[in-house]
Design an enzyme around this catalytic site. Structure first.
Site, mmCIF file in Angstrom:
data_model
loop_
_atom_site.group_PDB
_atom_site.id
_atom_site.type_symbol
_atom_site.label_atom_id
_atom_site.label_comp_id
_atom_site.label_asym_id
_atom_site.label_seq_id
_atom_site.Cartn_x
_atom_site.Cartn_y
_atom_site.Cartn_z
ATOM 1 C CB CYS A 1 -1.560 -2.010 -8.997
ATOM 2 S SG CYS A 1 -1.260 -1.631 -7.262
ATOM 3 C CB CYS B 1 1.709 -0.115 -8.462
ATOM 4 S SG CYS B 1 0.336 -0.223 -7.326
#
Length: 345
Positions: free
Chosen positions: A101, A193
């Site tokens: 991420c 995330c």
């Protein structure tokens, strides 16, 4: 932060307290701050909070009177984070989605967006430090997030600001209260995330629909049942059904027949004497035979050893006796400085 006065800084506003304080501190230091909410990909049927998070981010931007943008990174997030995560778990590995991420979205798509719009810097609410282009640990050891940043492209790191890196978490909360930020009392997200408070286990259950399987001890004797082999990682303490009192730890897992081999000892008889890394990313390369420290899971122990860039291997001074999960990251440090890292093969 005197060097940022009058500079154009794009801040990733997640809707949380950390990013809000980041934007407020930069504005207080004289930067021309822009808030950007990054929209990821969200699974159907799970309670994701992105709409509420975006609303909180907009409230912060309005309170600070800064421009606000929404960046749609759903395509990249699905491809580079979610698809990667599912592929790795499907192979029995244990990936860390926050690493991808950061590399692909926060310091990839967001960095490129900011650059196209004329930003001098980008900023995030990570607890880490950028000291002259060198990535270093945050001063709060309990919140330090440098482990998750080893894969950030170097060109993005060079223009990234981490205002929270010099603060303790309780100080960040005090700053939010002092500035009367509208989300000052908002709780921290504990999920994956961009997926709000969706846990990894809930996400994997929804995607893979795992079934009950057998758990055996090292002699092959059935000791109980588990809720799905792919939900568990090596060395993890596992809750078994209809089993003798534990604790029980995962020693091996077989995805083909959905079975676990469990033991009451967390340490492994087969120690790890060499870590082979894939996808390495080094901000600076250790010298030949230089002793560095490494961490092979977040908040895990620091071990000393030597990294060989030519073979992409890390050799600890003493073999690691606890199970090491393939797919996790090994991050190299020299004191507080991050040299880089890679994915454990």
């Amino acid at each position: 932060m005197s060097e940022i006065r009058g500079k154009k800084v794009f801040v990733g506003l997640s809707g949380g307290v950390d990013s809000a304080v980041t934007a407020a501190l930069l504005q207080e230091a004289g930067a021309e701050v822009y808030g950007v909410f990054i929209k990821g990909w969200y699974p159907d049927g799970l309670p994701c909070t992105w709409a509420a998070d975006r609303r909180d981010a907009m409230r912060v931007a309005a309170f600070l009177r800064i421009p606000f943008h929404t960046l749609d990174a759903s395509t990249e997030y699905k491809k580079f984070v979610i698809d990667y995560l599912l592929s790795e778990y499907g192979k029995g590995r244990t990936p860390n989605p926050d690493i991808m991420c950061n590399r692909e979205v926060k310091f990839g798509v967001f960095y490129e967006f900011a650059k196209r719009h004329g930003a001098d810097f980008i900023a995030t609410g990570h607890y880490a430090q950028n000291v002259g282009g060198s990535l270093e640990k945050g001063v709060d050891p309990g919140k330090d997030q440098s482990y998750f940043l080893w894969a950030v492209p170097k060109q993005a790191l060079e223009v990234t600001l981490f205002p929270l890196g010099k603060l303790q978490k309780n100080e960040v909360r005090k700053v939010a209260e002092r500035m009367n930020l509208p989300n000052a009392t908002k709780r921290d997200s504990q999920g994956i995330c961009f997926l709000g408070n969706v846990s990894m286990e809930d996400f994997l259950r929804d995607e893979f629909k795992p079934s009950v399987g057998n758990a055996c001890d090292e002699s092959g004797t059935l000791v109980g049942t588990h809720d799905g082999a792919l939900l568990h990682t090596l060395g993890e303490r596992v809750t078994l059904t209809d089993a003798p009192p534990g604790p029980w730890y995962v020693k091996h897992k077989n995805l083909e027949n959905n079975t676990l081999v469990v033991t009451k000892e967390q340490k492994s008889e087969a120690s790890t004497s060499t870590f082979r890394l894939t996808q390495p990313n080094l901000f600076s390369e250790p010298k030949e035979n230089e002793i560095v420290t490494a961490q092979y899971r977040y908040h895990g122990p620091f071990i000393e050893g030597i990294y060989d860039a030519s073979t992409q291997t890390f050799t600890p001074r003493e073999p690691v006796t606890e199970p090491v999960a393939a797919g996790q990251s090994l991050v190299l440090y020299k004191d507080s400085v991050v040299y880089g890292g890679g994915i454990i093969a």
